[in-house]
Design a protein around this motif. Structure first.
Motif, mmCIF file in Angstrom:
data_model
loop_
_atom_site.group_PDB
_atom_site.id
_atom_site.type_symbol
_atom_site.label_atom_id
_atom_site.label_comp_id
_atom_site.label_asym_id
_atom_site.label_seq_id
_atom_site.Cartn_x
_atom_site.Cartn_y
_atom_site.Cartn_z
ATOM 1 N N ARG A 214 -35.804 4.772 6.641
ATOM 2 C CA ARG A 214 -35.283 6.014 6.055
ATOM 3 C C ARG A 214 -34.431 6.725 7.106
ATOM 4 O O ARG A 214 -34.826 6.825 8.265
ATOM 5 C CB ARG A 214 -36.440 6.904 5.602
ATOM 6 N N LEU A 215 -33.298 7.237 6.667
ATOM 7 C CA LEU A 215 -32.361 7.856 7.596
ATOM 8 C C LEU A 215 -32.258 9.362 7.430
ATOM 9 O O LEU A 215 -31.710 10.038 8.294
ATOM 10 C CB LEU A 215 -30.972 7.230 7.432
ATOM 11 N N SER A 216 -32.748 9.892 6.315
ATOM 12 C CA SER A 216 -32.683 11.329 6.088
ATOM 13 C C SER A 216 -33.702 11.702 5.019
ATOM 14 O O SER A 216 -34.310 10.837 4.380
ATOM 15 C CB SER A 216 -31.277 11.758 5.649
ATOM 16 N N PHE A 217 -33.846 13.017 4.802
ATOM 17 C CA PHE A 217 -34.775 13.483 3.768
ATOM 18 C C PHE A 217 -34.268 13.152 2.364
ATOM 19 O O PHE A 217 -35.040 13.219 1.409
ATOM 20 C CB PHE A 217 -35.040 14.985 3.931
ATOM 21 N N ASN A 218 -32.996 12.799 2.238
ATOM 22 C CA ASN A 218 -32.512 12.312 0.944
ATOM 23 C C ASN A 218 -33.234 11.039 0.516
ATOM 24 O O ASN A 218 -33.264 10.698 -0.669
ATOM 25 C CB ASN A 218 -31.011 12.037 1.009
ATOM 26 N N GLU A 219 -33.784 10.312 1.491
ATOM 27 C CA GLU A 219 -34.442 9.035 1.222
ATOM 28 C C GLU A 219 -35.962 9.149 1.277
ATOM 29 O O GLU A 219 -36.662 8.128 1.321
ATOM 30 C CB GLU A 219 -33.937 7.986 2.215
ATOM 31 N N GLU A 220 -36.459 10.365 1.236
ATOM 32 C CA GLU A 220 -37.900 10.611 1.416
ATOM 33 C C GLU A 220 -38.761 9.801 0.451
ATOM 34 O O GLU A 220 -39.811 9.281 0.837
ATOM 35 C CB GLU A 220 -38.186 12.100 1.245
ATOM 36 N N THR A 221 -38.354 9.708 -0.802
ATOM 37 C CA THR A 221 -39.189 9.047 -1.807
ATOM 38 C C THR A 221 -38.768 7.604 -2.078
ATOM 39 O O THR A 221 -39.367 6.935 -2.932
ATOM 40 C CB THR A 221 -39.138 9.829 -3.138
ATOM 41 N N GLU A 222 -37.764 7.106 -1.372
ATOM 42 C CA GLU A 222 -37.302 5.741 -1.613
ATOM 43 C C GLU A 222 -38.194 4.716 -0.920
ATOM 44 O O GLU A 222 -38.664 4.933 0.197
ATOM 45 C CB GLU A 222 -35.867 5.560 -1.105
ATOM 46 N N HIS A 223 -38.409 3.607 -1.580
ATOM 47 C CA HIS A 223 -39.090 2.476 -0.954
ATOM 48 C C HIS A 223 -38.085 1.715 -0.098
ATOM 49 O O HIS A 223 -36.926 1.545 -0.483
ATOM 50 C CB HIS A 223 -39.681 1.558 -2.014
ATOM 51 N N LYS A 224 -38.534 1.252 1.054
ATOM 52 C CA LYS A 224 -37.665 0.517 1.973
ATOM 53 C C LYS A 224 -38.236 -0.876 2.206
ATOM 54 O O LYS A 224 -39.459 -1.075 2.214
ATOM 55 C CB LYS A 224 -37.549 1.260 3.307
ATOM 56 N N GLY A 225 -37.337 -1.844 2.399
ATOM 57 C CA GLY A 225 -37.827 -3.195 2.610
ATOM 58 C C GLY A 225 -36.712 -4.209 2.713
ATOM 59 O O GLY A 225 -35.554 -3.877 2.987
ATOM 60 N N VAL A 226 -37.061 -5.453 2.468
ATOM 61 C CA VAL A 226 -36.117 -6.564 2.471
ATOM 62 C C VAL A 226 -36.284 -7.321 1.158
ATOM 63 O O VAL A 226 -37.273 -7.144 0.445
ATOM 64 C CB VAL A 226 -36.346 -7.510 3.674
ATOM 65 N N VAL A 227 -35.302 -8.155 0.844
ATOM 66 C CA VAL A 227 -35.353 -8.948 -0.372
ATOM 67 C C VAL A 227 -35.308 -10.422 -0.010
ATOM 68 O O VAL A 227 -34.521 -10.843 0.838
ATOM 69 C CB VAL A 227 -34.175 -8.594 -1.308
ATOM 70 N N THR A 228 -36.165 -11.205 -0.646
ATOM 71 C CA THR A 228 -36.117 -12.655 -0.504
ATOM 72 C C THR A 228 -35.811 -13.268 -1.871
ATOM 73 O O THR A 228 -36.188 -12.713 -2.908
ATOM 74 C CB THR A 228 -37.443 -13.222 0.029
ATOM 75 N N PHE A 229 -35.114 -14.393 -1.863
ATOM 76 C CA PHE A 229 -34.845 -15.084 -3.121
ATOM 77 C C PHE A 229 -34.641 -16.567 -2.859
ATOM 78 O O PHE A 229 -34.270 -16.983 -1.758
ATOM 79 C CB PHE A 229 -33.624 -14.499 -3.842
ATOM 80 N N ASP A 230 -34.916 -17.356 -3.872
ATOM 81 C CA ASP A 230 -34.666 -18.788 -3.862
ATOM 82 C C ASP A 230 -33.333 -19.012 -4.559
ATOM 83 O O ASP A 230 -33.159 -18.612 -5.720
ATOM 84 C CB ASP A 230 -35.794 -19.516 -4.604
ATOM 85 N N ALA A 231 -32.387 -19.642 -3.874
ATOM 86 C CA ALA A 231 -31.057 -19.829 -4.454
ATOM 87 C C ALA A 231 -31.112 -20.653 -5.737
ATOM 88 O O ALA A 231 -30.213 -20.559 -6.569
ATOM 89 C CB ALA A 231 -30.135 -20.501 -3.445
ATOM 90 N N GLY A 232 -32.171 -21.420 -5.917
ATOM 91 C CA GLY A 232 -32.298 -22.201 -7.135
ATOM 92 C C GLY A 232 -32.780 -21.402 -8.323
ATOM 93 O O GLY A 232 -32.565 -21.790 -9.478
ATOM 94 N N SER A 233 -33.439 -20.281 -8.067
ATOM 95 C CA SER A 233 -33.918 -19.397 -9.149
ATOM 96 C C SER A 233 -33.818 -17.949 -8.681
ATOM 97 O O SER A 233 -34.830 -17.262 -8.532
ATOM 98 C CB SER A 233 -35.351 -19.746 -9.535
ATOM 99 N N PRO A 234 -32.596 -17.458 -8.413
ATOM 100 C CA PRO A 234 -32.409 -16.146 -7.789
ATOM 101 C C PRO A 234 -32.861 -14.980 -8.654
ATOM 102 O O PRO A 234 -33.098 -13.889 -8.137
ATOM 103 C CB PRO A 234 -30.906 -16.093 -7.527
ATOM 104 N N GLU A 235 -32.978 -15.191 -9.961
ATOM 105 C CA GLU A 235 -33.430 -14.105 -10.826
ATOM 106 C C GLU A 235 -34.868 -13.694 -10.503
ATOM 107 O O GLU A 235 -35.314 -12.607 -10.870
ATOM 108 C CB GLU A 235 -33.309 -14.516 -12.296
ATOM 109 N N ASP A 236 -35.582 -14.557 -9.775
ATOM 110 C CA ASP A 236 -36.958 -14.245 -9.388
ATOM 111 C C ASP A 236 -37.024 -13.667 -7.976
ATOM 112 O O ASP A 236 -38.002 -13.875 -7.257
ATOM 113 C CB ASP A 236 -37.819 -15.511 -9.473
ATOM 114 N N TYR A 237 -35.978 -12.959 -7.572
ATOM 115 C CA TYR A 237 -35.964 -12.371 -6.233
ATOM 116 C C TYR A 237 -37.137 -11.404 -6.058
ATOM 117 O O TYR A 237 -37.676 -10.864 -7.033
ATOM 118 C CB TYR A 237 -34.644 -11.662 -5.966
#
Length: 285
Positions: A214-237
């Motif tokens: 989070r970089l500011s109070f504008n992001e106070e309620t946002e979830h932060k993280g990373v995304v993983t996906f399989d290129a063969g079935s990316p809709e299941d990211y």
């Protein structure tokens, strides 16, 4: 970055896509560079990292290096400061499409890489949008020819996205905004720039992973993280939350309090405030 490396290792990630804005400036200090390199090398120890510069890192002036150039000389990093497309082979890195024809399809991925869209990155006689679109189409063509998935990685605004308010546009004139439909025909589009996690795609995922912190109070309620996906079935990211530092706003009405300071302090929940960046809004006489 340590958490991102742990996620990559636990899920057996083959390739990491970093969509820009590791730094806040085009000229980071040596200390900032060292901290960033140490963190990113933890990630690169698990899997190769492809990087593109974001708006904070990409200078508008022709001839100046962007801030991520420092990674070019380091093992495990592939940095692209201009719109590009390529075929990636697991265990080999970028390969010529002719060489790719002799490799197992399950080891291959077509990629289009689109850094912050500065007007100077447009080819002669084209707008930057036209240049970027032609690279998307070239990557899609390679994927079709080889029978493999195609993934875009970009750093820009896509229409319909919800900004956090912490993002900054460092471009003279109008910012180039792309529509999610411009990436139809690709299997997945991985995005940086907008800090909140969101998927704008209909035919295929067009996903902002989120900023890892989070970089500011504008992001106070946002979830932060990373995304993983399989290129063969990316809709299941999968969005994987990380332990971003909390921002906490305390509201206090002390107009009737005998000791306003004590009243404000009593409103601060010690457990939630521990380790957080806290601001207090109060009403007083």
């Amino acid at each position: 970055m340590k958490e991102a490396a742990e996620v990559a290792e636990s899920r057996g990630v083959d390739l990491v896509l970093f969509a820009g804005d590791l730094f806040e400036t085009t000229t980071p200090t040596p200390t900032q560079q060292r901290v960033a390199i140490d963190g990113m090398q933890e990630v690169a120890s698990v899997a190769p990292v492809i990087m593109i510069p974001g708006n904070h890192e990409h200078p508008a002036t022709e001839g100046r290096e962007h801030a991520l150039d420092v990674f070019r000389e380091l093992d495990g990093f592939y940095v692209y400061g201009k719109p590009s497309w390529l075929v990636w082979a697991r265990g080999k890195g970028p390969v010529h499409p002719d060489e790719a024809r002799g490799l197992p399809q399950e080891d291959l991925l077509a990629l289009t890489l689109l850094p912050w869209p500065l007007s100077r990155l447009a080819r002669d006689g084209e707008t930057v949008r036209e240049t970027y679109r032609s690279h998307v189409e070239a990557g899609q063509w390679a994927a079709s020819e080889l029978g493999i998935p195609h993934v875009n990685m970009g750093h820009f605004t896509v229409s319909g996205s919800l900004p956090s308010g912490s993002e900054k546009s460092l471009q003279m004139g109008s910012e180039v905004v792309f529509g999610p439909e411009e990436f139809a025909g690709s299997d997945y589009t991985a995005l940086g720039h907008i800090h909140g996690h969101q998927n704008l795609g209909e035919d295929s995922p067009v996903v902002y992973a989120s900023s890892p912190e989070r970089l500011s109070f504008n992001e106070e309620t946002e979830h932060k993280g990373v995304v993983t996906f399989d290129a063969g079935s990316p809709e299941d990211y999968e969005f994987v939350p990380t332990g971003a530092r909390n921002f906490l706003t305390i509201e206090a009405d002390v107009r009737d309090a005998e000791d306003p300071t004590e009243a404000i302090l009593s409103e601060i929940p010690s457990q939630k405030a521990k380790g957080a960046i806290v601001r207090v809004r109060y009403q007083a006489k």
